[in-house]
Each structure stands twice: as C-alpha cells, then as structure tokens.
Design a protein around this motif. Structure first.
Motif, PDB file in Angstrom:
ATOM      1  N   GLU A  18     -31.781  21.268   9.221  1.00  4.67           N
ATOM      2  CA  GLU A  18     -32.474  20.508   8.185  1.00  4.67           C
ATOM      3  C   GLU A  18     -31.922  20.855   6.813  1.00  4.67           C
ATOM      4  OE1 GLU A  18     -36.587  21.419   7.713  1.00  4.67           O
ATOM      5  OE2 GLU A  18     -36.264  23.564   7.413  1.00  4.67           O
ATOM      6  N   LYS A  19     -32.093  19.919   5.883  1.00  2.00           N
ATOM      7  CA  LYS A  19     -31.815  20.207   4.481  1.00  2.00           C
ATOM      8  C   LYS A  19     -33.054  20.868   3.899  1.00  2.00           C
ATOM      9  CE  LYS A  19     -30.048  18.350   0.179  1.00  2.00           C
ATOM     10  NZ  LYS A  19     -29.414  17.202  -0.508  1.00  2.00           N
ATOM     11  N   VAL A  20     -32.884  22.049   3.319  1.00  2.00           N
ATOM     12  CA  VAL A  20     -34.019  22.821   2.813  1.00  2.00           C
ATOM     13  C   VAL A  20     -34.447  22.264   1.461  1.00  2.00           C
ATOM     14  CG1 VAL A  20     -34.837  25.100   2.134  1.00  2.00           C
ATOM     15  CG2 VAL A  20     -33.219  24.858   4.045  1.00  2.00           C
ATOM     16  N   ARG A  21     -35.713  21.924   1.370  1.00  2.00           N
ATOM     17  CA  ARG A  21     -36.259  21.365   0.139  1.00  2.00           C
ATOM     18  C   ARG A  21     -37.461  22.182  -0.319  1.00  2.00           C
ATOM     19  NH1 ARG A  21     -33.905  16.310  -0.391  1.00  2.00           N
ATOM     20  NH2 ARG A  21     -33.079  15.375   1.523  1.00  2.00           N
ATOM     21  N   ASP A  22     -37.992  21.818  -1.469  1.00  2.00           N
ATOM     22  CA  ASP A  22     -39.190  22.466  -1.970  1.00  2.00           C
ATOM     23  C   ASP A  22     -40.341  22.281  -0.988  1.00  2.00           C
ATOM     24  OD1 ASP A  22     -39.294  24.046  -4.144  1.00  2.00           O
ATOM     25  OD2 ASP A  22     -40.022  22.532  -5.548  1.00  2.00           O
ATOM     26  N   ALA A  23     -41.254  23.218  -0.973  1.00  2.00           N
ATOM     27  CA  ALA A  23     -42.352  23.180  -0.002  1.00  2.00           C
ATOM     28  C   ALA A  23     -43.198  21.923  -0.146  1.00  2.00           C
ATOM     29  CB  ALA A  23     -43.225  24.421  -0.159  1.00  2.00           C
ATOM     30  N   ASP A  24     -43.325  21.392  -1.362  1.00  2.00           N
ATOM     31  CA  ASP A  24     -44.172  20.215  -1.569  1.00  2.00           C
ATOM     32  C   ASP A  24     -43.397  18.900  -1.499  1.00  2.00           C
ATOM     33  OD1 ASP A  24     -42.718  20.525  -3.849  1.00  2.00           O
ATOM     34  OD2 ASP A  24     -44.402  20.325  -5.242  1.00  2.00           O
ATOM     35  N   SER A  25     -42.123  18.968  -1.124  1.00  2.00           N
ATOM     36  CA  SER A  25     -41.333  17.747  -1.011  1.00  2.00           C
ATOM     37  C   SER A  25     -41.775  16.940   0.201  1.00  2.00           C
ATOM     38  CB  SER A  25     -39.848  18.079  -0.883  1.00  2.00           C
ATOM     39  OG  SER A  25     -39.094  16.896  -0.650  1.00  2.00           O
ATOM     40  N   LYS A  26     -41.875  15.634   0.020  1.00  2.00           N
ATOM     41  CA  LYS A  26     -42.260  14.748   1.121  1.00  2.00           C
ATOM     42  C   LYS A  26     -41.048  14.070   1.756  1.00  2.00           C
ATOM     43  CE  LYS A  26     -46.864  13.849  -0.764  1.00  2.00           C
ATOM     44  NZ  LYS A  26     -47.835  12.799  -1.226  1.00  2.00           N
ATOM     45  N   ARG A  27     -39.875  14.405   1.279  1.00  2.00           N
ATOM     46  CA  ARG A  27     -38.649  13.872   1.881  1.00  2.00           C
ATOM     47  C   ARG A  27     -38.152  14.865   2.919  1.00  2.00           C
ATOM     48  NH1 ARG A  27     -35.719  12.719  -2.444  1.00  2.00           N
ATOM     49  NH2 ARG A  27     -36.086  10.475  -2.331  1.00  2.00           N
ATOM     50  N   GLN A  28     -37.670  14.355   4.045  1.00  2.00           N
ATOM     51  CA  GLN A  28     -37.193  15.216   5.117  1.00  2.00           C
ATOM     52  C   GLN A  28     -35.861  14.701   5.636  1.00  2.00           C
ATOM     53  OE1 GLN A  28     -39.477  15.191   8.822  1.00  2.00           O
ATOM     54  NE2 GLN A  28     -39.147  17.395   9.055  1.00  2.00           N
ATOM     55  N   THR A  29     -34.892  15.601   5.787  1.00  2.00           N
ATOM     56  CA  THR A  29     -33.588  15.258   6.344  1.00  2.00           C
ATOM     57  C   THR A  29     -33.301  16.176   7.517  1.00  2.00           C
ATOM     58  OG1 THR A  29     -32.770  14.597   4.160  1.00  2.00           O
ATOM     59  CG2 THR A  29     -31.133  14.962   5.883  1.00  2.00           C
ATOM     60  N   LEU A  30     -33.082  15.594   8.697  1.00  2.00           N
ATOM     61  CA  LEU A  30     -32.819  16.349   9.921  1.00  2.00           C
ATOM     62  C   LEU A  30     -31.498  15.894  10.530  1.00  2.00           C
ATOM     63  CD1 LEU A  30     -36.389  16.147  11.505  1.00  2.00           C
ATOM     64  CD2 LEU A  30     -35.372  18.136  10.354  1.00  2.00           C
ATOM     65  N   MET A  31     -30.772  16.862  11.112  1.00  2.00           N
ATOM     66  CA  MET A  31     -29.478  16.573  11.725  1.00  2.00           C
ATOM     67  C   MET A  31     -29.395  17.247  13.084  1.00  2.00           C
ATOM     68  SD  MET A  31     -27.591  17.523   8.218  1.00  2.00           S
ATOM     69  CE  MET A  31     -29.063  18.511   7.880  1.00  2.00           C
ATOM     70  N   TRP A  32     -28.749  16.596  14.032  1.00  2.00           N
ATOM     71  CA  TRP A  32     -28.574  17.133  15.373  1.00  2.00           C
ATOM     72  C   TRP A  32     -27.083  17.229  15.687  1.00  2.00           C
ATOM     73  CZ3 TRP A  32     -32.529  14.182  13.752  1.00  2.00           C
ATOM     74  CH2 TRP A  32     -33.839  14.528  14.146  1.00  2.00           C
ATOM     75  N   PHE A  33     -26.617  18.424  16.062  1.00  2.00           N
ATOM     76  CA  PHE A  33     -25.215  18.673  16.381  1.00  2.00           C
ATOM     77  C   PHE A  33     -25.098  19.071  17.852  1.00  2.00           C
ATOM     78  CE2 PHE A  33     -25.871  19.539  11.909  1.00  2.00           C
ATOM     79  CZ  PHE A  33     -24.777  18.954  11.285  1.00  2.00           C
ATOM     80  N   ALA A  34     -24.059  18.576  18.525  1.00  2.00           N
ATOM     81  CA  ALA A  34     -23.890  18.810  19.965  1.00  2.00           C
ATOM     82  C   ALA A  34     -22.884  19.929  20.221  1.00  2.00           C
ATOM     83  CB  ALA A  34     -23.421  17.527  20.649  1.00  2.00           C
ATOM     84  N   PRO A  35     -23.345  21.122  20.653  1.00  2.00           N
ATOM     85  CA  PRO A  35     -22.424  22.245  20.917  1.00  2.00           C
ATOM     86  C   PRO A  35     -21.351  21.908  21.950  1.00  2.00           C
ATOM     87  CG  PRO A  35     -24.687  23.020  20.841  1.00  2.00           C
ATOM     88  CD  PRO A  35     -24.749  21.516  20.832  1.00  2.00           C
ATOM     89  N   ASP A  36     -21.691  21.120  22.964  1.00  3.49           N
ATOM     90  CA  ASP A  36     -20.729  20.784  24.011  1.00  3.49           C
ATOM     91  C   ASP A  36     -19.669  19.804  23.538  1.00  3.49           C
ATOM     92  OD1 ASP A  36     -22.075  22.443  25.726  1.00  3.49           O
ATOM     93  OD2 ASP A  36     -23.205  20.836  26.708  1.00  3.49           O
ATOM     94  N   GLN A  37     -19.856  19.241  22.335  1.00  7.33           N
ATOM     95  CA  GLN A  37     -18.885  18.311  21.759  1.00  7.33           C
ATOM     96  C   GLN A  37     -18.397  18.841  20.411  1.00  7.33           C
ATOM     97  OE1 GLN A  37     -20.154  14.097  22.029  1.00  7.33           O
ATOM     98  NE2 GLN A  37     -21.806  14.796  23.362  1.00  7.33           N
ATOM     99  N   GLU A  38     -18.091  20.144  20.379  1.00 13.64           N
ATOM    100  CA  GLU A  38     -17.588  20.807  19.173  1.00 13.64           C
ATOM    101  C   GLU A  38     -18.543  20.637  17.992  1.00 13.64           C
ATOM    102  OE1 GLU A  38     -15.203  22.743  19.418  1.00 13.64           O
ATOM    103  OE2 GLU A  38     -14.114  22.097  21.196  1.00 13.64           O
TER     104      GLU A  38
END
Length: 265
Positions: free
Chosen positions: A218-238
C-alpha cells in the motif's frame, strides 16, 4: 498508472496515475522537515540489503477501469528494455476514451538504484487540456532541469532522487529484494515530494486464469486520509504488478488488472 498525474488530472491515467496522486500535505511537510534523517535511514537500509536481483526486460499489458458515476475502460502497456549503450528505457502508453498518455524514462541501474537520466510525459485527450512535463538529470553537476506545463524549473539533486516513473521501478525492485518499507524522494512539477510504501500482507487472487499468490502493498498516507492505494505483486512472476486499486474519498474506484506479460530472464 503513474504515468504520473500528480496534480495534473484526477486519476484518469487508469493504470499509473493512482501511484502518483498528490501526497497528503501534512505528510509531505513532515517529510521535508526530516529529509536528512529519511535520506540517511534509506541509505542505511539499502546498504544492509543482500544482493539485489538484476533488471529484467519486460512487456506487460493491462485492462483499466474507472467507476465515477459511469463506468469507463481503457488499456495500458508498460515495457522495460535495455539499450545498446547499457542504459534502459522504461515506457508506459495508455489508451482510453478520455485520454492518451505517453510516458518514458531513460535510466541507469547502478548499485541497486534507479538513476534517472531523461523523463518525458505527454497527456492528450478528449475535452481536456493537453499536459506535458520533461526532466533532465545532470548528475555530474547535481542538478535537474525541465519544464512543467510551459514553466521551466531547476532543482538541486539529492542522493537517490527519482522521477515519477523511476520510483515505480525502484519500488518493484525493492520488493523483489525483500524490503517491506520504502521511502522515495521524487521530483515532479519542479519540486520534491516524499512517497512512502509498505508491504502489508500476502493474498491469493482469483483470476480468469486461476489463482495467483501475491504480495500486497500500500501507499502509506496520513491516518485520517480517505484515499487508499493498494498494489498486488506476483512473486512467481518476478513480482510483476498484477493488480492495482485506488479508492477515492468519494468512493470512486480506479483499477487495473494484468492481461498478459512477457518477461525475459
């Protein structure tokens, strides 16, 4: 996504803009006050790392969607290739009903670090104003020069300084190397921003091609931020980025999912 649209146009770069949306002002201000400490900590963390994996040429295509009252879709292609002179070219091309984006970075990979040399960004679209940004990095003289929407700028370079594309490649390499917390100093629109990321979980995604084991960040934001950014990376695909999701404060969702990829090991 990121193609970077920090401050350019609200999250319309489906695939890459969500990684470079404006940092929370309080977090950015705190980071500026502690730049020296952050840089020292980042450098110490890097030196403690074992051997980093090499860069791998790749080409990946993504489907992108945006839901903001109406559903819109587009496609994005990202590639990384080594050039004859030993530098690398990193490219993103986004094609959608709303906008087309061309973004590129020429870089060196040295001492486990992306060293940006030449960054270019161009946005053109339907019923929106065209945008351009260029950054040239002169590491011998420790200065970055460029222009953003017609305004020229010059910035003194810090150690480890990155651009709106380079930090995304650095994030990928850092996660491949096993890091779990990352801090980057990024030049965009003529100034430095501080971007923070953290690996938070492992998760299995159900896709049309079956289940994929991923590392979730995730992108780390302020505790009161209502925006969220999440990312998923595949270890088996580098550790290829296979999904990205951003949720805006108003509930709008922007998402990319991988269609296909070619990685040359």
């Amino acid at each position: 996504m990121t193609a970077s649209l920090r401050g350019r146009f609200p999250a319309i770069v489906f695939a890459w803009a969500t990684l470079t949306l404006p940092a929370i002002s309080a977090l950015a201000e705190e980071a500026r006050q502690h730049t020296g400490d952050s840089q020292q900590q980042t450098q110490q963390t890097r030196t403690q790392e074992p051997e980093y994996p090499p860069l791998l040429p790749l080409k990946a295509s993504y489907s992108a969607s945006m839901d903001k009252g109406i559903s819109l879709s587009g496609s994005a292609t990202r590639s990384l290739a080594e050039r004859e002179d030993g530098t690398w070219i990193y490219r993103t091309d986004v094609d959608s009903f709303i906008a087309d984006i061309e973004e590129s970075l020429v870089l060196r990979w040295e001492n486990n670090q992306v060293v940006p040399l030449r960054y270019r960004y161009k946005l053109s679209g339907f019923l929106i104003r065209d945008r351009e940004e260029a950054i040239d990095f002169d590491w011998d003289n420790r200065v970055a020069t460029g222009h953003h929407e017609g305004d020229s700028f010059s910035v003194a370079l810090e150690d480890g300084a990155l651009d709106p594309m380079g930090y995304q490649l650095q994030l990928h390499q850092d996660i491949r190397a096993g890091k779990r917390e990352m801090v980057y100093r990024v030049i965009d629109e003529g100034d430095f921003d501080t971007d923070r990321f953290a690996v938070i979980d492992e998760e299995t995604l159900q896709t049309d091609r079956g289940k994929i084991t991923t590392v979730k960040a995730e992108k780390v934001r302020d505790a009161d931020s209502k925006r969220q950014t999440l990312m998923w990376f595949a270890p088996d695909q580098e550790y290829l980025l296979v999904r990205l999701l951003q949720v805006e404060p108003d509930g709008s969702r922007y998402e990319i999912t991988i269609d296909e990829a070619e990685i040359r090991r």
